[in-house]
Write an enzyme that holds these catalytic residues in place. Sequence first.
Site, PDB file in Angstrom:
ATOM      1  N   SER A  40      19.948  31.340  28.705  1.00 29.48           N
ATOM      2  CA  SER A  40      20.693  32.559  29.056  1.00 29.48           C
ATOM      3  C   SER A  40      21.402  32.283  30.377  1.00 29.48           C
ATOM      4  O   SER A  40      21.087  32.862  31.412  1.00 29.48           O
ATOM      5  CB  SER A  40      19.744  33.750  29.177  1.00 29.48           C
ATOM      6  OG  SER A  40      18.854  33.589  30.253  1.00 29.48           O
ATOM      7  N   HIS A 182      15.270  33.818  24.171  1.00 29.18           N
ATOM      8  CA  HIS A 182      14.155  32.862  24.185  1.00 29.18           C
ATOM      9  C   HIS A 182      13.223  33.041  22.993  1.00 29.18           C
ATOM     10  O   HIS A 182      12.277  32.281  22.818  1.00 29.18           O
ATOM     11  CB  HIS A 182      13.343  33.001  25.479  1.00 29.18           C
ATOM     12  CG  HIS A 182      14.133  32.618  26.703  1.00 29.18           C
ATOM     13  ND1 HIS A 182      13.708  32.920  27.968  1.00 29.18           N
ATOM     14  CD2 HIS A 182      15.306  31.955  26.843  1.00 29.18           C
ATOM     15  CE1 HIS A 182      14.596  32.459  28.852  1.00 29.18           C
ATOM     16  NE2 HIS A 182      15.583  31.884  28.181  1.00 29.18           N
ATOM     17  N   GLU A 191      12.050  38.586  29.163  1.00 37.78           N
ATOM     18  CA  GLU A 191      10.750  38.166  29.689  1.00 37.78           C
ATOM     19  C   GLU A 191       9.907  39.362  30.092  1.00 37.78           C
ATOM     20  O   GLU A 191      10.388  40.250  30.803  1.00 37.78           O
ATOM     21  CB  GLU A 191      10.956  37.245  30.907  1.00 37.78           C
ATOM     22  CG  GLU A 191      11.635  35.940  30.529  1.00 37.78           C
ATOM     23  CD  GLU A 191      12.293  35.248  31.727  1.00 37.78           C
ATOM     24  OE1 GLU A 191      11.739  35.332  32.833  1.00 37.78           O
ATOM     25  OE2 GLU A 191      13.364  34.656  31.532  1.00 37.78           O
ATOM     26  N   GLU A 226       9.498  29.872  26.523  1.00 31.65           N
ATOM     27  CA  GLU A 226       8.919  29.669  27.855  1.00 31.65           C
ATOM     28  C   GLU A 226       7.400  29.708  27.859  1.00 31.65           C
ATOM     29  O   GLU A 226       6.774  29.953  28.893  1.00 31.65           O
ATOM     30  CB  GLU A 226       9.468  30.721  28.824  1.00 31.65           C
ATOM     31  CG  GLU A 226      10.959  30.593  29.037  1.00 31.65           C
ATOM     32  CD  GLU A 226      11.464  31.334  30.260  1.00 31.65           C
ATOM     33  OE1 GLU A 226      10.865  32.351  30.639  1.00 31.65           O
ATOM     34  OE2 GLU A 226      12.466  30.879  30.827  1.00 31.65           O
ATOM     35  N   ASP A 258      12.419  40.435  32.972  1.00 33.63           N
ATOM     36  CA  ASP A 258      13.784  39.931  33.097  1.00 33.63           C
ATOM     37  C   ASP A 258      14.531  40.505  31.902  1.00 33.63           C
ATOM     38  O   ASP A 258      14.295  40.087  30.757  1.00 33.63           O
ATOM     39  CB  ASP A 258      13.806  38.394  33.080  1.00 33.63           C
ATOM     40  CG  ASP A 258      15.233  37.853  33.220  1.00 33.63           C
ATOM     41  OD1 ASP A 258      16.171  38.678  33.336  1.00 33.63           O
ATOM     42  OD2 ASP A 258      15.411  36.619  33.200  1.00 33.63           O
ATOM     43  N   GLU A 299      14.656  42.128  36.676  1.00 37.09           N
ATOM     44  CA  GLU A 299      15.668  41.091  36.928  1.00 37.09           C
ATOM     45  C   GLU A 299      16.864  41.321  36.001  1.00 37.09           C
ATOM     46  O   GLU A 299      16.680  41.700  34.846  1.00 37.09           O
ATOM     47  CB  GLU A 299      15.013  39.722  36.651  1.00 37.09           C
ATOM     48  CG  GLU A 299      15.937  38.524  36.814  1.00 37.09           C
ATOM     49  CD  GLU A 299      15.216  37.220  36.453  1.00 37.09           C
ATOM     50  OE1 GLU A 299      13.969  37.140  36.614  1.00 37.09           O
ATOM     51  OE2 GLU A 299      15.893  36.291  35.986  1.00 37.09           O
ATOM     52  N   ASP A 326      19.984  37.319  39.054  1.00 36.52           N
ATOM     53  CA  ASP A 326      19.895  35.945  38.528  1.00 36.52           C
ATOM     54  C   ASP A 326      21.302  35.539  38.078  1.00 36.52           C
ATOM     55  O   ASP A 326      22.044  34.897  38.821  1.00 36.52           O
ATOM     56  CB  ASP A 326      18.873  35.889  37.396  1.00 36.52           C
ATOM     57  CG  ASP A 326      18.872  34.545  36.686  1.00 36.52           C
ATOM     58  OD1 ASP A 326      19.427  33.581  37.238  1.00 36.52           O
ATOM     59  OD2 ASP A 326      18.311  34.437  35.565  1.00 36.52           O
ATOM     60  N   LYS A 351      17.369  29.161  41.476  1.00 38.01           N
ATOM     61  CA  LYS A 351      17.224  28.066  40.507  1.00 38.01           C
ATOM     62  C   LYS A 351      18.126  26.925  40.963  1.00 38.01           C
ATOM     63  O   LYS A 351      19.361  27.043  40.876  1.00 38.01           O
ATOM     64  CB  LYS A 351      17.720  28.523  39.128  1.00 38.01           C
ATOM     65  CG  LYS A 351      16.919  29.620  38.454  1.00 38.01           C
ATOM     66  CD  LYS A 351      17.752  30.162  37.284  1.00 38.01           C
ATOM     67  CE  LYS A 351      16.945  30.974  36.307  1.00 38.01           C
ATOM     68  NZ  LYS A 351      17.841  31.709  35.359  1.00 38.01           N
ATOM     69  N   SER A 378      12.603  29.791  40.547  1.00 36.96           N
ATOM     70  CA  SER A 378      12.453  29.844  39.087  1.00 36.96           C
ATOM     71  C   SER A 378      12.755  28.535  38.382  1.00 36.96           C
ATOM     72  O   SER A 378      13.685  27.810  38.730  1.00 36.96           O
ATOM     73  CB  SER A 378      13.370  30.938  38.523  1.00 36.96           C
ATOM     74  OG  SER A 378      13.410  30.893  37.113  1.00 36.96           O
ATOM     75  N   HIS A 379      11.949  28.272  37.363  1.00 35.59           N
ATOM     76  CA  HIS A 379      12.186  27.207  36.381  1.00 35.59           C
ATOM     77  C   HIS A 379      13.364  27.588  35.478  1.00 35.59           C
ATOM     78  O   HIS A 379      13.981  28.633  35.681  1.00 35.59           O
ATOM     79  CB  HIS A 379      10.909  27.023  35.551  1.00 35.59           C
ATOM     80  CG  HIS A 379      10.652  28.191  34.625  1.00 35.59           C
ATOM     81  ND1 HIS A 379       9.880  28.124  33.506  1.00 35.59           N
ATOM     82  CD2 HIS A 379      11.113  29.489  34.662  1.00 35.59           C
ATOM     83  CE1 HIS A 379       9.856  29.288  32.889  1.00 35.59           C
ATOM     84  NE2 HIS A 379      10.589  30.131  33.581  1.00 35.59           N
ATOM     85  N   ARG A 380      13.639  26.810  34.429  1.00 39.40           N
ATOM     86  CA  ARG A 380      14.593  27.200  33.394  1.00 39.40           C
ATOM     87  C   ARG A 380      13.861  27.233  32.054  1.00 39.40           C
ATOM     88  O   ARG A 380      12.764  26.698  31.913  1.00 39.40           O
ATOM     89  CB  ARG A 380      15.774  26.206  33.293  1.00 39.40           C
ATOM     90  CG  ARG A 380      16.630  26.084  34.532  1.00 39.40           C
ATOM     91  CD  ARG A 380      17.173  27.395  35.053  1.00 39.40           C
ATOM     92  NE  ARG A 380      17.965  28.185  34.129  1.00 39.40           N
ATOM     93  CZ  ARG A 380      19.271  28.405  34.241  1.00 39.40           C
ATOM     94  NH1 ARG A 380      19.958  27.844  35.229  1.00 39.40           N
ATOM     95  NH2 ARG A 380      19.906  29.189  33.396  1.00 39.40           N
ATOM     96  N   SER A 381      14.507  27.828  31.064  1.00 33.97           N
ATOM     97  CA  SER A 381      13.816  27.943  29.764  1.00 33.97           C
ATOM     98  C   SER A 381      13.706  26.601  29.053  1.00 33.97           C
ATOM     99  O   SER A 381      12.825  26.405  28.226  1.00 33.97           O
ATOM    100  CB  SER A 381      14.517  28.975  28.882  1.00 33.97           C
ATOM    101  OG  SER A 381      15.882  28.654  28.749  1.00 33.97           O
ATOM    102  N   LYS A 402       8.652  32.004  39.164  1.00 32.70           N
ATOM    103  CA  LYS A 402       8.665  32.160  37.711  1.00 32.70           C
ATOM    104  C   LYS A 402       8.546  30.762  37.142  1.00 32.70           C
ATOM    105  O   LYS A 402       9.438  29.931  37.356  1.00 32.70           O
ATOM    106  CB  LYS A 402      10.013  32.740  37.250  1.00 32.70           C
ATOM    107  CG  LYS A 402      10.076  34.204  37.209  1.00 32.70           C
ATOM    108  CD  LYS A 402      11.099  34.796  36.232  1.00 32.70           C
ATOM    109  CE  LYS A 402      12.330  34.017  35.868  1.00 32.70           C
ATOM    110  NZ  LYS A 402      13.227  34.769  34.978  1.00 32.70           N
TER     111      LYS A 402
HETATM  112  C1  2PG Z   1      16.129  33.311  33.340  1.00 31.02           C
HETATM  113  C2  2PG Z   1      15.777  31.929  32.890  1.00 31.02           C
HETATM  114  C3  2PG Z   1      14.433  31.426  33.269  1.00 31.02           C
HETATM  115  P1  2PG Z   1      17.229  30.557  31.261  1.00 31.02           P
HETATM  116  O1  2PG Z   1      16.991  33.975  32.751  1.00 31.02           O
HETATM  117  O2  2PG Z   1      15.638  33.773  34.371  1.00 31.02           O
HETATM  118  O3  2PG Z   1      13.377  32.270  32.942  1.00 31.02           O
HETATM  119  O4  2PG Z   1      16.116  31.682  31.559  1.00 31.02           O
HETATM  120  O5  2PG Z   1      16.726  29.293  31.854  1.00 31.02           O
HETATM  121  O6  2PG Z   1      17.339  30.503  29.771  1.00 31.02           O
HETATM  122  O7  2PG Z   1      18.485  31.024  31.913  1.00 31.02           O
HETATM  123 MG    MG Z   2      16.916  35.593  34.378  1.00 31.86          MG
END
Ligand code: 2PG
Ligand code: MG
Length: 428
Positions: A40, A182, A191, A226, A258, A299, A326, A351, A378-381, A402
Amino acid sequence: MYIDTLVARTIPDTRGRPTVEATLASGAHSVTASVPSGKSTGSHEAFELRDADGSVATAIANVNGESASALVGRDFTSADEIDKLLIELDGTTNKSRLGANAILSVSIAAQRFFALAKGVPLWKAIAERANDGKGFLESVPSAATPAPAFRHVRAERNALEKSLPVASAPRLFLNFMNGGVHADFKLPFQEYILVIEGKTSDAMMIAREAFAKLGERLGSVPMGDEGGYAPTFDTLEQPFELLAELVKEFPHTSIAIDAAASELFHDDAYQLLGKSYSADELSALYRELVERFPIHSIEDPFAEDAPDDFAKLTAELGKRILIIGDDLTVTNPARIKDAAVRKEINAVLIKPNQIGTVREAIQAVQATCAAGWQTIASHRSGETADTFIADFAYGIGAYGIKAGGLGQKERVEKYNRLLAIEQEVKTM
Ligand code: 2PG
Ligand code: MG
């Protein structure tokens, strides 16, 4: 540090999609770093370079070619010097020439290398860098005010100096249920998170028990991208009811979501469980949810290009909960500064791969601190085994992290790294 070799390769991420891993070597030492990938993604993020077939072959070639030519055989005194060179070498505003994925693999490896060379843990090297940022902020332009007046810069610098991050354990924003892109929209929001306060080892005990308990209640359901459960419900409230039960059972916990609302926005409205919501109707829904459930944060409550709706909701709910940007802010220091001027949010997701270098991710943290807001690393998906984000979160003294659910090894590794940091800190 004199760089002997730099070489990149393709590895699969948790979705099985190709991503970049790079190894940097100097003398007897070598370090490796790999980059995650989002699904996303915000349209204002730095450019992830993928070829038409979905591979990262050109990004890999850019590391092994241009980046290696610029770095190998040269001496560097800091990771920041390497980041600056990479930014210059790319020469674009969004890393579209070399690719943010190619650049970040080298940037993280460089950060790791200088920590090793100094003999300090990675989180500590990051903390030192984050606290040495007095000159950074002035160099970050604001899209709204391209040439800020001197007084404005002074005020910002004073605010930053008072709020420079201090390394500390982040709260866990641990993913319990996946929806949105996701999990094929089995749940409308992306999330459903349990926020767990306290030191990491205590928080992880709660996390394990609560995660298992929810698993028992849900029965056999698939896992989402995730590593959280991906159940299906008929109503918007059901996932909140389940999490609220956990909050009752486990002290020091609360609920975060989120909404990833850019993904919900079609035909000029937000689509949730077959019903259309205007921005005002969605705001009313959030207010109702906050009244009924122990909600800590929301979020991306609106689409990435609806900053006025963010600002309205923050004015209404910002004293009670965190409104986190985000896709709105995409770890871009200039966008964060603009959001601060307009009071759009009160917390920012950080991120590193949204911006492409550790240097700029730290600038994003500093811009957030100068605004008096909270950071959530934050990590990524799409993740890899690299646990950099855990050290980063600790080093910048993030309010939260996250890192996903306990149903996927690559997510658990990040929490395990935080547990190791908890012990490292005691020995320092
Ligand atoms: C988000 C992220 C991580 P994605 O939207 O916050 O949880 O998702 O990495 O798919 O952007
Ligand atoms: Mg997000």
